[in-house]
Design a protein around this motif. Structure first.
Motif, mmCIF file in Angstrom:
data_model
loop_
_atom_site.group_PDB
_atom_site.id
_atom_site.type_symbol
_atom_site.label_atom_id
_atom_site.label_comp_id
_atom_site.label_asym_id
_atom_site.label_seq_id
_atom_site.Cartn_x
_atom_site.Cartn_y
_atom_site.Cartn_z
ATOM 1 N N ILE A 175 -9.429 4.611 0.494
ATOM 2 C CA ILE A 175 -9.559 4.034 1.886
ATOM 3 C C ILE A 175 -10.598 2.836 1.563
ATOM 4 N N VAL A 176 -9.522 1.565 1.534
ATOM 5 C CA VAL A 176 -10.206 0.414 0.943
ATOM 6 C C VAL A 176 -11.003 -0.365 2.111
ATOM 7 N N ALA A 177 -10.829 0.057 3.403
ATOM 8 C CA ALA A 177 -11.602 -0.571 4.504
ATOM 9 C C ALA A 177 -11.321 0.818 5.686
ATOM 10 N N GLN A 183 -7.637 1.649 6.745
ATOM 11 C CA GLN A 183 -6.705 1.149 5.738
ATOM 12 C C GLN A 183 -6.757 2.040 4.645
ATOM 13 N N LEU A 184 -5.885 2.539 4.273
ATOM 14 C CA LEU A 184 -5.575 3.407 2.942
ATOM 15 C C LEU A 184 -4.531 2.989 2.089
ATOM 16 N N ASP A 185 -4.910 2.706 0.964
ATOM 17 C CA ASP A 185 -3.980 2.010 -0.390
ATOM 18 C C ASP A 185 -3.370 3.434 -0.615
ATOM 19 N N ALA A 186 -2.196 3.685 -0.622
ATOM 20 C CA ALA A 186 -1.637 4.965 -0.877
ATOM 21 C C ALA A 186 -1.537 5.187 -2.416
ATOM 22 N N ARG A 187 -1.396 3.942 -3.026
ATOM 23 C CA ARG A 187 -1.412 3.926 -4.511
ATOM 24 C C ARG A 187 -2.730 4.518 -5.267
ATOM 25 N N ARG A 188 -3.764 4.634 -4.656
ATOM 26 C CA ARG A 188 -4.848 5.361 -5.168
ATOM 27 C C ARG A 188 -5.016 6.573 -4.509
ATOM 28 N N ILE A 199 1.606 14.138 -5.430
ATOM 29 C CA ILE A 199 2.840 14.448 -4.677
ATOM 30 C C ILE A 199 4.103 13.517 -4.466
ATOM 31 N N GLU A 200 3.459 12.467 -4.116
ATOM 32 C CA GLU A 200 4.761 11.283 -3.962
ATOM 33 C C GLU A 200 5.142 10.483 -5.223
ATOM 34 N N LEU A 201 4.071 10.468 -6.345
ATOM 35 C CA LEU A 201 4.268 9.576 -7.283
ATOM 36 C C LEU A 201 5.272 10.258 -8.206
ATOM 37 N N LYS A 202 6.420 9.822 -8.686
ATOM 38 C CA LYS A 202 7.394 10.469 -9.326
ATOM 39 C C LYS A 202 6.900 10.320 -10.941
ATOM 40 N N GLY A 203 6.402 9.308 -11.428
ATOM 41 C CA GLY A 203 6.050 9.292 -12.775
ATOM 42 C C GLY A 203 4.820 9.473 -13.314
ATOM 43 N N SER A 204 4.109 8.672 -14.234
ATOM 44 C CA SER A 204 2.903 8.480 -14.703
ATOM 45 C C SER A 204 1.696 8.383 -13.775
ATOM 46 N N PHE A 225 0.811 -1.320 0.031
ATOM 47 C CA PHE A 225 -0.151 0.021 -0.025
ATOM 48 C C PHE A 225 1.017 1.313 0.077
ATOM 49 N N HIS A 226 2.230 1.283 0.404
ATOM 50 C CA HIS A 226 2.901 2.317 0.458
ATOM 51 C C HIS A 226 3.250 2.785 -1.084
ATOM 52 N N GLY A 227 3.260 1.851 -2.255
ATOM 53 C CA GLY A 227 3.615 2.440 -3.359
ATOM 54 C C GLY A 227 5.110 2.537 -3.586
ATOM 55 N N GLU A 228 5.389 3.712 -4.004
ATOM 56 C CA GLU A 228 6.974 4.183 -4.267
ATOM 57 C C GLU A 228 7.521 4.821 -3.029
ATOM 58 N N MET A 229 6.751 4.991 -2.028
ATOM 59 C CA MET A 229 7.257 5.563 -0.561
ATOM 60 C C MET A 229 8.144 4.623 0.001
ATOM 61 N N HIS A 230 9.302 4.270 -0.638
ATOM 62 C CA HIS A 230 10.112 3.173 0.085
ATOM 63 C C HIS A 230 10.681 3.432 1.342
ATOM 64 N N TYR A 231 11.031 4.857 1.528
ATOM 65 C CA TYR A 231 11.401 5.215 2.997
ATOM 66 C C TYR A 231 10.424 4.652 4.008
ATOM 67 N N MET A 232 9.247 4.429 3.698
ATOM 68 C CA MET A 232 8.189 3.887 4.723
ATOM 69 C C MET A 232 8.728 2.261 5.101
#
Length: 356
Positions: free
Chosen positions: A211-213, A216-221, A228-233, A50-57
């Protein structure tokens, strides 16, 4: 001066809160450092991607959830709240309902809060030091692997709502958090209990159903992640759902009934700059790169850079009412050096031209 007795520590805790209020914090409370359940929740969240590209998490191991590992000697965390919703900004709902305007999350309209709050936390630490002498501490404002929301809940500032933001019965959710990790064994405050009940307004209102439940947040959506966080398309299926939100999203806060009790901020640094609370998309899209960096100086917006700024606005223009002026603005960027910008401009043009 060594402070050791329960009476002295209680007096110091009370004094720290008073000093914090004088410095402009809306609330100052003291947290126990045990956030074991939050550590388990984070592990599960990461496992689901659920953190997507936020690898720092996923970095820093247990230092994120165990304050004494991040700053050895830490036994308490002084948590602070600073309200940021400015009375001088245009009504958020008004801007969202005018699709030719660009909506920017209210937290980012003024000066970047990181420096402001860190300075105030340092002043608080200095005030403590002047009263008791040197002590161990480290200040954080979203600047290190710190689980600020579970700590704020431990401190009694609020509870983590179903949208995963901190909520306060007295102040809603329009506020920033900051922390002073300390080796002072101060008396801790009572942990906050949840008051979301059966309400699911934030879940239902989310434009992308991120907010899938409950809780519970799926940050990718999430639009805040996408802009802000997503660097690509930005994934194509999500682009129409973004509307005119070009930096962040506040929908889950706007709908929350607890924000009836939100406190407006009179902090001048949080007042809107550059009329970004209600600017026309076409005008923002026309900014040159130097103009972007000049106009966002001292702003949190600057961190996304010029190309992502154009990417986000291109999507919003694609979602705007069909208009020849919008098409003209988009075509002016159709040969932009960035392939990412060109891709989103082409998508937006397709959205516009297919219905003209």
């Amino acid at each position: 001066m060594e402070i050791t007795s329960p009476t002295e520590l209680a007096y110091l805790a009370s004094a720290i809160k008073s000093w914090g209020y004088i410095l402009g914090f809306g609330e100052v409370r003291i947290a126990e450092i045990d956030i074991e359940q939050a550590e388990s929740n984070l592990r599960n969240w990461l496992a689901r991607g659920f953190h997507g590209e936020m690898h720092y998490m996923a970095a820093h191991g247990t230092k994120r959830s165990r304050p004494h590992e991040l700053v050895p000697g830490t036994v308490r965390v002084i948590c602070v709240r600073m309200d940021y919703l400015s009375a001088k900004s245009k009504e958020p709902e008004t801007v969202l309902n005018i699709p030719t305007l660009g909506y920017i999350s209210r937290y980012a309209l003024g000066r970047d809060y990181h420096k402001l709050m860190r300075k105030r936390l340092q002043q608080l630490a200095n005030r403590i030091e002047s009263a008791i002498g040197p002590f161990g501490y480290r200040a954080f404002v979203d600047s290190a692997p710190v689980m600020e929301k579970p700590l704020a809940q431990n401190a009694g500032i609020g509870w983590i709502g179903k949208h995963t933001n901190i909520l306060s019965q007295d102040a809603g959710s329009w506020f920033f958090l900051g922390e002073l990790y300390t080796d002072l064994p101060l008396p801790s405050d009572k942990i906050s209990e949840s008051h979301c009940g059966s309400c699911r307004a934030c879940i239902d209102i989310c434009p992308t159903q991120a907010i899938v439940a409950p809780y519970q947040l799926d940050a990718r959506r999430c639009i805040s992640y996408l802009t802000i966080e997503l660097k690509g398309s930005i994934p194509e299926p999500l682009r129409p759902l973004i509307g005119n939100r070009i930096y962040g999203c506040d929908d889950c806060q706007l709908i929350c009934p607890w924000n009836r009790f939100a406190k407006l901020s009179d902090e001048s640094d949080f007042a809107p700059r550059q009329e970004l609370d209600a600017s026309r998309l076409i005008d923002l899209f026309a900014w040159s790169e130097p103009e972007f960096f000049k106009r966002t100086e001292g702003s949190a917006i600057r961190r996304i850079g010029y190309n992502r700024w154009l990417r986000n606005i291109a999507v919003a223009l694609g979602n705007a009412p069909k208009n020849p002026d919008v098409v003209k603005a988009l075509k002016a960027r159709s040969d932009h050096p960035s392939s990412m910008v060109r891709e989103h401009v082409a998508w937006a043009l397709n959205q516009q031209e297919n219905v003209l």
